[in-house]
Motif scaffolding. Structure first.
Motif, PDB file in Angstrom:
ATOM      1  N   UNK A 104      -1.342  -2.582   1.227  1.00 57.55           N
ATOM      2  CA  UNK A 104      -2.323  -2.438   2.305  1.00 57.55           C
ATOM      3  C   UNK A 104      -3.137  -3.732   2.425  1.00 57.55           C
ATOM      4  N   UNK A 105      -2.533  -4.798   2.021  1.00 59.23           N
ATOM      5  CA  UNK A 105      -3.114  -6.137   2.053  1.00 59.23           C
ATOM      6  C   UNK A 105      -3.603  -6.484   3.447  1.00 59.23           C
ATOM      7  N   UNK A 114      -5.799  -3.617   5.483  1.00 61.93           N
ATOM      8  CA  UNK A 114      -5.208  -3.293   6.782  1.00 61.93           C
ATOM      9  C   UNK A 114      -4.078  -2.305   6.537  1.00 61.93           C
ATOM     10  N   UNK A 115      -4.054  -1.191   7.265  1.00 62.52           N
ATOM     11  CA  UNK A 115      -2.980  -0.226   7.004  1.00 62.52           C
ATOM     12  C   UNK A 115      -1.621  -0.915   7.132  1.00 62.52           C
ATOM     13  N   UNK A 116      -0.792  -0.766   6.111  1.00 64.96           N
ATOM     14  CA  UNK A 116       0.570  -1.301   6.122  1.00 64.96           C
ATOM     15  C   UNK A 116       0.556  -2.829   6.251  1.00 64.96           C
ATOM     16  N   UNK A 117      -0.614  -3.445   5.974  1.00 66.34           N
ATOM     17  CA  UNK A 117      -0.760  -4.883   6.192  1.00 66.34           C
ATOM     18  C   UNK A 117       0.088  -5.746   5.283  1.00 66.34           C
TER      19      UNK A 117
ATOM     20  N   UNK B 268      -5.209   3.441   1.328  1.00 70.16           N
ATOM     21  CA  UNK B 268      -5.331   3.553  -0.119  1.00 70.16           C
ATOM     22  C   UNK B 268      -6.449   4.470  -0.576  1.00 70.16           C
ATOM     23  N   UNK B 269      -7.171   5.086   0.364  1.00 68.13           N
ATOM     24  CA  UNK B 269      -8.301   5.945   0.009  1.00 68.13           C
ATOM     25  C   UNK B 269      -7.877   7.362  -0.347  1.00 68.13           C
ATOM     26  N   UNK B 287      -3.937   8.900  11.892  1.00 65.00           N
ATOM     27  CA  UNK B 287      -4.895   8.959  10.783  1.00 65.00           C
ATOM     28  C   UNK B 287      -4.170   8.962   9.444  1.00 65.00           C
ATOM     29  N   UNK B 288      -2.952   9.506   9.436  1.00 61.23           N
ATOM     30  CA  UNK B 288      -2.155   9.578   8.205  1.00 61.23           C
ATOM     31  C   UNK B 288      -1.303   8.321   8.040  1.00 61.23           C
ATOM     32  N   UNK B 289      -1.470   7.360   8.956  1.00 59.69           N
ATOM     33  CA  UNK B 289      -0.732   6.086   8.910  1.00 59.69           C
ATOM     34  C   UNK B 289       0.768   6.322   8.799  1.00 59.69           C
ATOM     35  N   UNK B 290       1.249   7.349   9.492  1.00 56.66           N
ATOM     36  CA  UNK B 290       2.679   7.682   9.493  1.00 56.66           C
ATOM     37  C   UNK B 290       3.237   7.891   8.086  1.00 56.66           C
ATOM     38  N   UNK B 291       2.339   8.177   7.142  1.00 58.25           N
ATOM     39  CA  UNK B 291       2.785   8.383   5.757  1.00 58.25           C
ATOM     40  C   UNK B 291       2.856   7.095   4.957  1.00 58.25           C
ATOM     41  N   UNK B 292       2.381   5.992   5.531  1.00 54.66           N
ATOM     42  CA  UNK B 292       2.533   4.683   4.887  1.00 54.66           C
ATOM     43  C   UNK B 292       1.213   4.100   4.399  1.00 54.66           C
ATOM     44  N   UNK B 293       0.147   4.902   4.391  1.00 61.30           N
ATOM     45  CA  UNK B 293      -1.183   4.358   4.110  1.00 61.30           C
ATOM     46  C   UNK B 293      -1.596   4.414   2.652  1.00 61.30           C
ATOM     47  N   UNK B 294      -0.672   4.786   1.757  1.00 62.49           N
ATOM     48  CA  UNK B 294      -1.035   4.938   0.340  1.00 62.49           C
ATOM     49  C   UNK B 294      -2.246   5.851   0.174  1.00 62.49           C
TER      50      UNK B 294
END
Lengths: 357, 357, 357, 357
Positions: A104-105, A114-117, B268-269, B287-294
């Motif tokens: 998430x860099x 940044x999401x998915x950054x 990441x939260x 909001x769920x970042x497509x499942x990619x938001x850690x």
């Protein structure tokens, strides 16, 4: 101007091989000559226009290659070294990266998150389905390949091995756990292998493609369920004598698999989600125990950075897991459009393809 | 036959005070004479028939009292000791309990795990809105009250303090975190206090009742947001300069609060959910970042057992947190039907009521 | 050649203020004009020759200042910004740093791990008791100071607050814990404050200097013990009714304090060691329960990097902890030799000194 | 009076088989007819008088057997069931046990924590080298043996498998770790197997007995070092290219092995100690990095309780690990004195002996 071949996203439905300038090398970058790469399920979403990227972008995020040229501020490497870089290329110096959340860099953003950054290759910068790829923040990302390992042996490290194992790691699998893995595509197969590596005792793999179910057994599954032959939720509850699994791993990205994970989870269990979703998800009241089940849901984006790659290549070198069988087909870069066609339609029992520039 | 007064669930809409036999004491039980108890939001759901319990059950799960009689196999206690027991009464010897997941205790079930199985008082066995309550597995559950603490000072320990703090603990709050807490009923107020205790630096509390927002500040909130005056999602993103919060705690049990938690969460939260839901939940794709938001989502049912109670009473004794202001009203057990009426309709700025048999 | 004033280690027993060239700025560096700094206990060990550094090195590792000049590859900052940098300056891109172990950063070493490798200022590169300091890997280390905070308010962040809090964090302190902190120098006082921030309920501080014991109470200690008046081990066991503490923090670096920590620890407890030792340590058989006590011993070197600094300044801004009283004396850089004399001999109730160039 | 045969500690140097009354069954107990048991290294320390127990005690803490009689308050089991119980028999209801620290169970003590208090069999109550053993807190400790597993297959679960695996688990071994295990007796061999199960990539086993080094390879070691042929510290640093190991496991209980673990540990690494020591331990200054190496030292006493046993038997059933080769010799209970002689002198390549009443 010196040019190279690159697989370029032109518009939804069209990724074509075309000429592009070989990129300039900035002070923190490295130019890597790609010797092997592959196509990811995400690339198919890009091809179909389901995951938007800007037109003209070179796709691909799984590079194996040789350092061609190092940026002026890069130390600790030599030109000519064989290296890989992860699909995720953290800067190392963003707030997210310093907090250990490399995927998430947000280097360059106000807050450093940044999401998915962290996913840059073939997403926000040119990727590696090309003769050359520019690796950003090279000192954080270039991982030398140990002697004796072939390109194909480390080809799964940049993405699917890191993601699949990551799903098992983040679920906190413990010795003696029972784990269900829904979907046995490349990521799911690596999640199965990762669950075994972490000490799961009973691993139940769900899919419907016979080759994939057979491969799941090779990766460590103790039971396989063909979801078209039987209801996997009922079957898993039966196998666990009504108790449910300690960990359920979702490796596809659909409501159905996500929901099934929740339905087979014991109270206090963990749902580890790896799929990329394309719509809202629903948590059924009962399966979610009305919020009172002490459940945990975690999502994982592919961990990256050179230390992660070093560890994964150590796993390959140790022969603990043999992912070579996952590479079922090989193509020249010149034939990449055919490779997309085969892989995108999952023909001929394909699991992963190797692309050789 | 010797009888006692008890608040009994008769049918949806009716909890009445009636006579009941004083229970027999089994070898592992303890009979406790209740000196103070309270009404929980969950009891209101029971009253309304939204949470089903069998007719004739004594309700209530937050007992403070005096040991009247010990079971024949119970050692380490004395009759006459002042004690509390948690809302959740683990057996200590089930598989779930031995695994540390006391709230999902399935003592008596085949596998020793049962969703919400640790919650027995006023759910699956007679509760404590009565003159006497039978505490099961007494050695695992009776917690002596330290000298110098009054009944009211420890009255929040059995449930809301344990639950609210639990939400902060399970979220893994770290020094320097920014935390949003949605809803400032009793549980939310305790989550706010718990977030402060765990080292959160910026705590943002959301509600609309002025008394609750004022109480939130007393419990440790740095910012309060009235969701009827302003959009809390926009406000929180503004307060965090666009970054989002490290942890969002849901303390109500609705789609709206759950979804808002997800929308204000940084990549990441962690979303820590405490509410009891009454319908399916939706995870919005973005909001769920497509499942990619850690992201991590955790749910917590009130931690119980005597060690948990001992720790919470130590917090009270240390004066780190003062929860006494939460007790806004007091009733005799004889007047419990009036107490239900007041509390159920949240009249008169009520937060918690003390019930004294 | 442009020169600056700097405090230089000449030989054991002598740190002197002298002229030195202002350093050249490499591509990843930043030159910071120091506006406030301080002296650390470790600097006294350097002065005495107990901790070896090369002659001619500028000492000091706690800089507050203003960006004077940025390296050519540094983005995301502006000259003129007020910043701090941690005592530990990780590269962000070493293996250690990417693994989250920033203090053991081995950037430039073969493996990317080096014991204490993250500590560079005043150890392996010139430090900040000078008019200017060169910050390496600036993008990983420069942390802008939030508006409204003074130099002195953030002066403890680079080292003692990060270290002291780190000791509480790594010990995994939980709500309701009883914690003993041995020695109440600057690090110990911050450990006391950190233990409180993490939810410890009973904090017992041990020292003998009356000012420090008084300060310990301000930082959150519930009990203070003067080890010259009473045996702290016996006293702590008495205070805990024979049970021992959940966590014991060592903040001095001697056999006596280390061993006392072990002697007051309950089975299953954690000893968190922060001191720098100057000889072998002994684990007494009984206190160590012959290796069967499920004890944990952790050591912590000051966590660094800009994300850590951001979090600590957020704590300062929140007013959760007020460390300003720790700064008991102020000196001009020109008078730093006098400051060393006062601080080294712990005269006049000194806790920390501010040095202003 | 009905009597049974039991191996009894008479005085240092003498454990003899003698007659003893079959114990009375209390309400929470179960009487188990022992069908197979074994001798532990700790029993040899008892025999030699190095670990003190009271005279007349029946020794042995690794029971496999059949439920003969259940206490009046015990539910959920049937007489005639095949079961094991762990070497550690937590009450389930002590403070320690409810906190998840079952081995330090202090049931009956004022605070519910007691060093090594969970170890009762053959330590504080009669053990299982006898025809019958009384299992305390039966509901927390009796673990039914899954169908199809023989006595010998589960014989390692009660102690050495739980302890050895525990050492790997508590060290937090991660995928890709390099792990050294010092000493390859039964515990060390299980630690080696456990390290493999948790995902260690490079496992280095140290011992000098050829049979044990060969067995270490079977259990998962990638490298074995005979410490009489070569200096293991130097060899391990060489194997890791100077970096050191992520985790070092001590499985003997001597200064030499403990210290070697510390010397081969990388900064930030974990020393997991399993041995029982018989003297003070020393932490050499350099190896301990003067307290600045971010090292962790953990000790583990055998985890117990029926849930732990269930998990370990699931590992056996899964065939992930085959510990049967560890049973190298078999004796009738009548011949137990001969078995002690063989095992105590480590003759004839003995690893573990099976004792059959």
């Amino acid at each position: 101007m010196v040019t190279m071949k690159a697989a370029i996203f032109v518009e939804p439905g069209r990724i074509v091989l075309d000429d592009k300038p070989i990129p300039e090398v900035g002070p923190l970058d490295a130019l890597v000559r790609v010797t092997t790469t592959t196509i990811c399920g995400t690339d198919i979403h890009i091809l179909k226009g389901e995951y938007p990227v800007h037109r003209g972008l070179t796709v691909g995020h799984e590079p194996v290659g040789i350092i061609e040229k190092l940026g002026s501020a890069v130390v600790g490497y030599e030109e000519g070294q064989r290296v890989i870089a992860g699909a995720i290329t953290p800067s190392g110096h963003s707030h997210a990266s310093l907090a250990g959340c490399h995927a998430q860099d947000g280097c360059g953003t106000r807050h450093g998150w940044k999401p998915v950054g962290g996913w840059k290759f073939g997403n926000t910068i040119d990727g590696c389905q090309a003769e050359y790829v520019l690796v950003p923040d090279a000192m954080a990302n270039l991982a030398p390949i140990p002697d004796g390992l072939t390109d194909e042996e480390v080809l799964m490290c940049p993405d699917i091995m890191s993601t699949g194992f990551g799903g098992a790691e983040k679920a906190g699998i413990r010795i003696g756990d029972t784990v269900a893995v829904f979907a046995q595509g490349p990521i799911g197969l690596c999640a199965t292998a990762g669950a075994r590596l972490k000490g799961a005792t009973t691993i139940i793999a769900v899919d419907t493609v016979p080759e994939r179910l057979a491969m799941a057994r090779r990766m460590g599954a103790d039971h396989v369920i063909d979801f078209q032959q039987t209801d996997p939720v009922r079957e898993i509850l039966q196998l666990t004598d009504g108790r449910g699994v300690d960990v359920a791993i979702e490796a596809l990205g659909t409501q159905s698999t996500f929901e099934s994970c929740l339905r087979v989870l014991r109270p206090g269990g963990t749902l580890s989600s790896l799929g990329v979703y394309f719509g809202d998800l629903r948590l059924p009241l009962g399966a979610f125990a009305a919020g009172l089940g002490d459940h945990t849901i975690v999502t994982t984006l592919c961990p990256g950075g050179k230390e992660r790659m070093r560890r994964l290549m150590a796993v390959v070198a140790s022969a603990r897991v043999d992912l070579k069988p996952l590479v079922t087909h090989r193509f020249r870069l010149d034939d990449i459009e055919r490779a997309y066609d085969l892989f995108g339609h999952q023909r001929d029992g394909v699991v992963k393809v190797a692309i050789i520039p």
